[in-house]
Write an enzyme that holds these catalytic residues in place. Structure first.
Site, PDB file in Angstrom:
ATOM      1  N   ALA A  61      56.940  48.045  65.867  1.00 51.36           N
ATOM      2  CA  ALA A  61      57.774  49.060  65.219  1.00 51.36           C
ATOM      3  C   ALA A  61      57.743  50.395  65.964  1.00 51.36           C
ATOM      4  O   ALA A  61      58.634  51.207  65.823  1.00 51.36           O
ATOM      5  CB  ALA A  61      57.298  49.268  63.783  1.00 51.36           C
ATOM      6  N   LYS A  62      56.700  50.595  66.753  1.00 48.16           N
ATOM      7  CA  LYS A  62      56.565  51.820  67.555  1.00 48.16           C
ATOM      8  C   LYS A  62      56.815  53.078  66.719  1.00 48.16           C
ATOM      9  O   LYS A  62      57.528  53.982  67.123  1.00 48.16           O
ATOM     10  CB  LYS A  62      57.470  51.740  68.793  1.00 48.16           C
ATOM     11  N   ARG A  63      56.172  53.131  65.544  1.00 51.40           N
ATOM     12  CA  ARG A  63      56.321  54.267  64.655  1.00 51.40           C
ATOM     13  C   ARG A  63      55.347  55.372  65.021  1.00 51.40           C
ATOM     14  O   ARG A  63      54.478  55.201  65.880  1.00 51.40           O
ATOM     15  CB  ARG A  63      56.113  53.833  63.200  1.00 51.40           C
TER      16      ARG A  63
END
Lengths: 275, 275
Positions: free
Chosen positions: A95-97
């Site tokens: 998700a690379k949040r």
């Protein structure tokens, strides 16, 4: 899932494969399109066909989010299906949040609490308070971006202060926040020889290595430079497995491709005395 | 929306306020909880009450995503409602996304194509090919994280090579990818005096400034150091407006708070000869 359980699974399956569920609606076999949730049906078939050969699944959230609420439902159903039927498999939300503390907390609850993911990929740019909210769950993991496999990696990740590159700073600094028991790093396989330098900074952590296959990395090189005593690697393949075939035989072809990689991994685990 | 249209709206409304729709289900007035979509009802009331005083709305996606597919539906309904009823207002997806090229393309389609957002906040760590897919839409914008307002900003954004800090490198390098017509920067108001240095690197770009209010920044300082001839500022306030009151009077209190900020902004626009 804890470190030891993950390592046990690797030894049992003789594999450190992660299958990327980048289930692009435009690429899934057309005969599935008439079902009520084609992406879920596709994922289910891929998972059932490959679960014996893989230790992790990694849906990239973008491929679900681009279909809005409907796509989110496919994602939720997919991870619940995997956790219910293959509880030993490690689940990664790619998700690379990352956001300020109280907002990262919301993202953490989205993926680690409301969905049964074991881990989430996180972008480091905003620093400590953007990362630590994801570390507040027992037996859940942050997989922090360090050195990515794309061309753009060279824009900022190699920025250098006192002979230390940005991605090295990320590897060092983040070890003040998490341990090898709850933090992994994303390290691109297109630069496999750099893994030996990375191992000097993070000898014990698991590394999630994308970029084998479609993105061009070599599994042998990754093992040579990156493997540690507990394997310490999860190597991802997405398109090379899930879209290897688009006929009604797609699942069996995906199984063959996953098995090929598992066999290669088994040989490497033997070569490096893990098995 | 293009640069000129945004500036025209600022002059017309005498405001450069952005209202952050960080609509935390746990904080919205309890009397709304019995409706079928409390978050949407809350947003609708806030928007109707504040639209005369604000030029932009910025839902932070985390607050929707943490409610899964149901939350995404609230987000979709909210932005469609705003675009249908207040088409002149600039819509920001505060999503802080960024991934390898073909994946960023999916995120771009999620926010800029499938939902009527005008812009999306993007994290720079993965470099050019993680950012440029968001720039492929006419009159849509990337709002790139440069200097954020949180404590963790000091971990990596001040990393320094040849007297250039990482956030300055981001400001410079990204100007090879986009222009003042399709790229803005996130610059935290907690370091308002740094805005004058940032203006040396990016004199013409719009800056999205969070951190006024709950995060502690001062509007006067921000205008002093950051305003340019086209205003060049969008200053966000979230909690200070939307959660100023939690009784059934919440919307009217939000309006009063928004109007107060708008009035302060009007005075600053006059002081700096924009009006």
């Amino acid at each position: 899932m804890n470190y030891q359980a993950l390592f046990e699974q690797i030894k049992k399956k003789k594999s450190f494969l992660c299958v990327g569920l980048d289930s692009d609606m435009k690429k899934i076999p057309t005969h599935l399109l008439s079902s009520t949730d084609p992406v879920f049906e596709f994922n289910k078939a891929i998972v059932d066909a490959t679960a014996d050969y893989t230790v992790a699944y990694k849906p990239n959230v973008a491929f679900y989010e681009c279909r809005g609420a409907v796509g989110w439902r496919s994602l939720e159903k997919t991870v619940i299906y995997i956790k219910d039927n293959y509880p030993d498999i490690f689940l990664i939300a790619d998700a690379k949040r990352g956001d300020i503390g109280n907002t990262s907390k919301m993202y953490a609850s989205a993926f680690l609490e409301n969905m049964p993911f074991d881990s989430i990929t996180v972008a480091p740019y905003m620093g400590e308070d953007s990362v630590t909210p994801f570390l507040e769950y027992d037996n859940k993991w942050v997989i922090l971006l360090a050195l990515t496999s794309n061309k753009g990696a060279f824009d900022f990740q190699f920025f250098e202060e006192n002979n230390k590159k940005m991605f090295e700073k990320v590897l060092e600094k983040s070890q003040e926040w998490g341990t090898k028991e709850n933090m992994m790093y994303v390290v691109g396989a297109t630069k496999a020889e750099m893994l030996s330098d990375i191992r000097k900074i993070a000898p014990d952590h698991f590394l999630l290595v994308p970029g084998v296959g479609a993105q061009g990395g070599s599994l042998k090189e990754v093992a040579k430079y990156g493997m540690n005593q507990s394997c310490g690697l999860l190597v991802n393949s997405s398109r090379g497995i899930i879209f290897a075939d688009t006929s009604d035989q797609f699942a069996i072809i995906a199984q063959i491709k996953a098995k090929e990689l598992q066999k290669e991994m088994e040989n490497l685990l033997i070569e490096y005395s893990i098995l």
